[in-house]
Enzyme design. Structure first.
Site, PDB file in Angstrom:
ATOM      1  N   GLY A   1      35.657  30.193   9.541  1.00  0.00           N
ATOM      2  CA  GLY A   1      34.792  29.203   8.898  1.00  0.00           C
ATOM      3  C   GLY A   1      35.076  29.050   7.412  1.00  0.00           C
TER       4      GLY A   1
ATOM      5  N   GLU B   1      37.900  26.726   7.289  1.00  0.00           N
ATOM      6  CA  GLU B   1      37.390  25.397   7.664  1.00  0.00           C
ATOM      7  C   GLU B   1      36.584  24.769   6.523  1.00  0.00           C
ATOM      8  OE1 GLU B   1      35.816  27.265  11.187  1.00  0.00           O
ATOM      9  OE2 GLU B   1      36.833  25.805  12.461  1.00  0.00           O
TER      10      GLU B   1
ATOM     11  N   ALA C   1      32.554  32.507   9.395  1.00  0.00           N
ATOM     12  CA  ALA C   1      31.170  32.513   9.854  1.00  0.00           C
ATOM     13  C   ALA C   1      30.725  33.964   9.978  1.00  0.00           C
ATOM     14  CB  ALA C   1      31.079  31.821  11.206  1.00  0.00           C
TER      15      ALA C   1
ATOM     16  N   GLU D   1      39.656  33.277  14.947  1.00  0.00           N
ATOM     17  CA  GLU D   1      38.587  33.283  15.958  1.00  0.00           C
ATOM     18  C   GLU D   1      39.041  33.858  17.286  1.00  0.00           C
ATOM     19  OE1 GLU D   1      39.250  30.774  13.901  1.00  0.00           O
ATOM     20  OE2 GLU D   1      37.380  30.035  13.036  1.00  0.00           O
TER      21      GLU D   1
HETATM   22  N1  DAK Z   1      31.107  38.141   9.157  1.00  0.00           N
HETATM   23  C1  DAK Z   1      30.307  39.158   8.787  1.00  0.00           C
HETATM   24  N2  DAK Z   1      30.697  40.195   8.043  1.00  0.00           N
HETATM   25  C2  DAK Z   1      31.973  40.231   7.638  1.00  0.00           C
HETATM   26  C3  DAK Z   1      32.888  39.178   7.973  1.00  0.00           C
HETATM   27  C4  DAK Z   1      32.403  38.107   8.765  1.00  0.00           C
HETATM   28  N3  DAK Z   1      33.163  37.049   9.105  1.00  0.00           N
HETATM   29  N4  DAK Z   1      34.078  39.491   7.419  1.00  0.00           N
HETATM   30  C5  DAK Z   1      33.905  40.658   6.769  1.00  0.00           C
HETATM   31  N5  DAK Z   1      32.648  41.102   6.901  1.00  0.00           N
HETATM   32  C6  DAK Z   1      32.069  42.314   6.335  1.00  0.00           C
HETATM   33  C7  DAK Z   1      32.567  43.563   7.057  1.00  0.00           C
HETATM   34  O1  DAK Z   1      31.832  43.794   8.232  1.00  0.00           O
HETATM   35  C8  DAK Z   1      32.331  44.623   6.005  1.00  0.00           C
HETATM   36  O2  DAK Z   1      30.960  44.953   5.979  1.00  0.00           O
HETATM   37  P1  DAK Z   1      30.479  46.511   5.795  1.00  0.00           P
HETATM   38  O3  DAK Z   1      31.153  47.267   6.891  1.00  0.00           O
HETATM   39  O4  DAK Z   1      30.977  46.884   4.432  1.00  0.00           O
HETATM   40  O5  DAK Z   1      28.971  46.438   5.923  1.00  0.00           O
HETATM   41  C9  DAK Z   1      32.617  43.883   4.708  1.00  0.00           C
HETATM   42  O6  DAK Z   1      32.515  42.481   5.004  1.00  0.00           O
HETATM   43  C10 DAK Z   1      34.024  44.124   4.183  1.00  0.00           C
HETATM   44  O7  DAK Z   1      34.935  43.855   5.224  1.00  0.00           O
HETATM   45  P2  DAK Z   1      36.048  44.909   5.694  1.00  0.00           P
HETATM   46  O8  DAK Z   1      35.574  46.318   5.484  1.00  0.00           O
HETATM   47  O9  DAK Z   1      36.462  44.526   7.060  1.00  0.00           O
HETATM   48  O10 DAK Z   1      37.194  44.601   4.628  1.00  0.00           O
HETATM   49  P3  DAK Z   1      38.767  44.777   4.829  1.00  0.00           P
HETATM   50  O11 DAK Z   1      39.370  44.575   3.494  1.00  0.00           O
HETATM   51  O12 DAK Z   1      39.076  46.030   5.579  1.00  0.00           O
HETATM   52  O13 DAK Z   1      39.196  43.573   5.786  1.00  0.00           O
HETATM   53  C11 DAK Z   1      39.178  41.239   6.520  1.00  0.00           C
HETATM   54  C12 DAK Z   1      39.073  42.242   5.319  1.00  0.00           C
HETATM   55  C13 DAK Z   1      38.881  39.853   5.993  1.00  0.00           C
HETATM   56  C14 DAK Z   1      40.625  41.296   7.053  1.00  0.00           C
HETATM   57  C15 DAK Z   1      38.203  41.696   7.627  1.00  0.00           C
HETATM   58  O14 DAK Z   1      36.900  41.843   7.047  1.00  0.00           O
HETATM   59  C16 DAK Z   1      38.080  40.708   8.737  1.00  0.00           C
HETATM   60  O15 DAK Z   1      38.964  40.624   9.602  1.00  0.00           O
HETATM   61  N6  DAK Z   1      36.954  39.987   8.768  1.00  0.00           N
HETATM   62  C17 DAK Z   1      36.658  39.069   9.836  1.00  0.00           C
HETATM   63  C18 DAK Z   1      37.437  37.844   9.625  1.00  0.00           C
HETATM   64  C19 DAK Z   1      37.187  36.885  10.759  1.00  0.00           C
HETATM   65  O16 DAK Z   1      37.423  37.203  11.921  1.00  0.00           O
HETATM   66  N7  DAK Z   1      36.703  35.705  10.371  1.00  0.00           N
HETATM   67  C20 DAK Z   1      36.444  34.701  11.336  1.00  0.00           C
HETATM   68  C21 DAK Z   1      35.032  34.860  11.749  1.00  0.00           C
HETATM   69  S1  DAK Z   1      34.753  33.842  13.126  1.00  0.00           S
HETATM   70  C22 DAK Z   1      31.461  28.528  16.349  1.00  0.00           C
HETATM   71  C23 DAK Z   1      30.988  28.509  15.074  1.00  0.00           C
HETATM   72  C24 DAK Z   1      31.735  29.021  14.076  1.00  0.00           C
HETATM   73  C25 DAK Z   1      32.932  29.583  14.355  1.00  0.00           C
HETATM   74  C26 DAK Z   1      33.410  29.617  15.628  1.00  0.00           C
HETATM   75  C27 DAK Z   1      32.696  29.083  16.629  1.00  0.00           C
HETATM   76  N8  DAK Z   1      30.652  28.044  17.368  1.00  0.00           N
HETATM   77  C28 DAK Z   1      29.290  28.416  17.300  1.00  0.00           C
HETATM   78  C29 DAK Z   1      31.198  27.344  18.488  1.00  0.00           C
HETATM   79  C30 DAK Z   1      33.634  30.218  13.321  1.00  0.00           C
HETATM   80  C31 DAK Z   1      33.950  31.491  13.537  1.00  0.00           C
HETATM   81  C32 DAK Z   1      34.422  32.332  12.506  1.00  0.00           C
HETATM   82  O17 DAK Z   1      34.539  32.021  11.338  1.00  0.00           O
END
Ligand code: DAK
Length: 257
Positions: free
Chosen positions: A108, A111, A63, A131
């Site tokens: 997400g 998921e 997400a 998350e």
């Molecule tokens: N959202 C927004 N931007 C993201 C992103 C994300 N999930 N993942 C990556 N990006 C963006 C980064 O901010 C970066 O943008 P710039 O800085 O270039 O503008 C670009 O993508 C490239 O990412 P990185 O520079 O971080 O790339 P790396 O190769 O260094 O790292 C990575 C890749 C996948 C390990 C890292 O980007 C990362 O850890 N990303 C976040 C992964 C994450 O935590 N995903 C889960 C998100 S939370 C709910 C509804 C939904 C959900 C939960 C609750 N409710 C409302 C109850 C679901 C939640 C999620 O999915």
């Protein structure tokens, strides 16, 4: 377009197209998935859908954290509902959906893949429910679908630690159906889709419905329903054609009716 949709013969291909943000799912992307599924669902030629991510790095990194960062509880609930609706739509979609996972499938993104019927993983795929790293829990079905698909113990480990697993570990737990070389991912996904597309479409649709029900318990009721659908198959042209083709030693020409 945040989500591209093309058709290649009987296969609809939906590409999450926001590679600069690792295809993270914004509201616009979620709406784009619905629009693409509308196109695939209203096209009688489409027999299988593939979902993949643009770029070389990510299927979908989850997400969009930017969308969630300042959300109130009610906005978060609304956002979770949008994700749930996409998951439900994919599960109920009357054609099989294959996730071709070309890189990160996190949060997400994992998921989304879990709501698909079959997951093919590039050797570069990385799965996870990170998350808890950002202070929330899976909100788009991960606590339920990951458990059902990969088992309670492995799901808890991934969800509680937020760690990633590679494609081989995912496959060992049933999270990926199989792992393929990165360069041949789309060819493998397309070959699988085309194989399914040669089968009786009506039967495949009913088989998707029934296999999904298997995880909802109520086995006796589901077996009764399976028996009824099996009987109903004998009212279709596909059944007559499929069995005639078998004895004629030729490929069947199914019409989906
Ligand atoms: N959202 C927004 N931007 C993201 C992103 C994300 N999930 N993942 C990556 N990006 C963006 C980064 O901010 C970066 O943008 P710039 O800085 O270039 O503008 C670009 O993508 C490239 O990412 P990185 O520079 O971080 O790339 P790396 O190769 O260094 O790292 C990575 C890749 C996948 C390990 C890292 O980007 C990362 O850890 N990303 C976040 C992964 C994450 O935590 N995903 C889960 C998100 S939370 C709910 C509804 C939904 C959900 C939960 C609750 N409710 C409302 C109850 C679901 C939640 C999620 O999915």
């Amino acid at each position: 377009m945040p989500v591209d949709y093309t058709r290649q013969g009987p296969v609809g291909v939906l590409t999450l197209n926001r590679p600069d943000a690792l295809n993270a799912l914004s509201r616009e992307m979620l709406a784009g998935i619905h629009t693409a599924l509308d196109a695939a669902g209203s096209d009688p030629e489409v027999r299988v859908v593939i979902i993949t991510g643009a770029g070389d790095k990510a299927f979908c990194a989850g997400a969009d954290i930017a969308t969630m960062r300042t959300a109130s509880a009610s906005e978060a609930r609304d956002f979770a509902g949008l994700g749930h609706a996409v998951g439900a739509r994919l599960e109920a979609f009357p054609r099989p959906v294959i996730a071709a996972i070309n890189g990160y499938a996190l949060g997400g993104g994992c998921e989304l893949a879990l709501a698909c019927d079959i997951r093919l993983a590039s050797e570069r795929a990385r799965f996870g429910q990170p998350e808890v790293n950002i202070g929330v829990l899976p909100g788009w079905g991960g606590t339920q679908r990951l458990v059902r698909i990969a088992g309670l113990a492995f799901a808890k480990e991934l969800i509680f630690t937020g760690r990633m697993c590679d494609a081989d570990e995912a496959a060992a737990h049933g999270l990926a159906n199989r792992v393929v070389p990165h360069a041949s991912l789309m060819n493998e996904a397309t070959a699988l889709a085309e194989l399914i597309a040669t089968k009786g479409p009506w039967a495949v649709t009913q088989a998707k419905l029934m296999t999904n029900l298997a995880l909802d318990g109520g086995q006796q009721g589901n077996l009764d329903r399976e028996r009824d659908l099996f009987a109903l198959a004998f009212t279709t042209a596909d059944q007559r054609e499929g069995m005639a083709a078998f004895f004629d030693k030729r490929p069947p020409a199914f019409e989906g009716r």
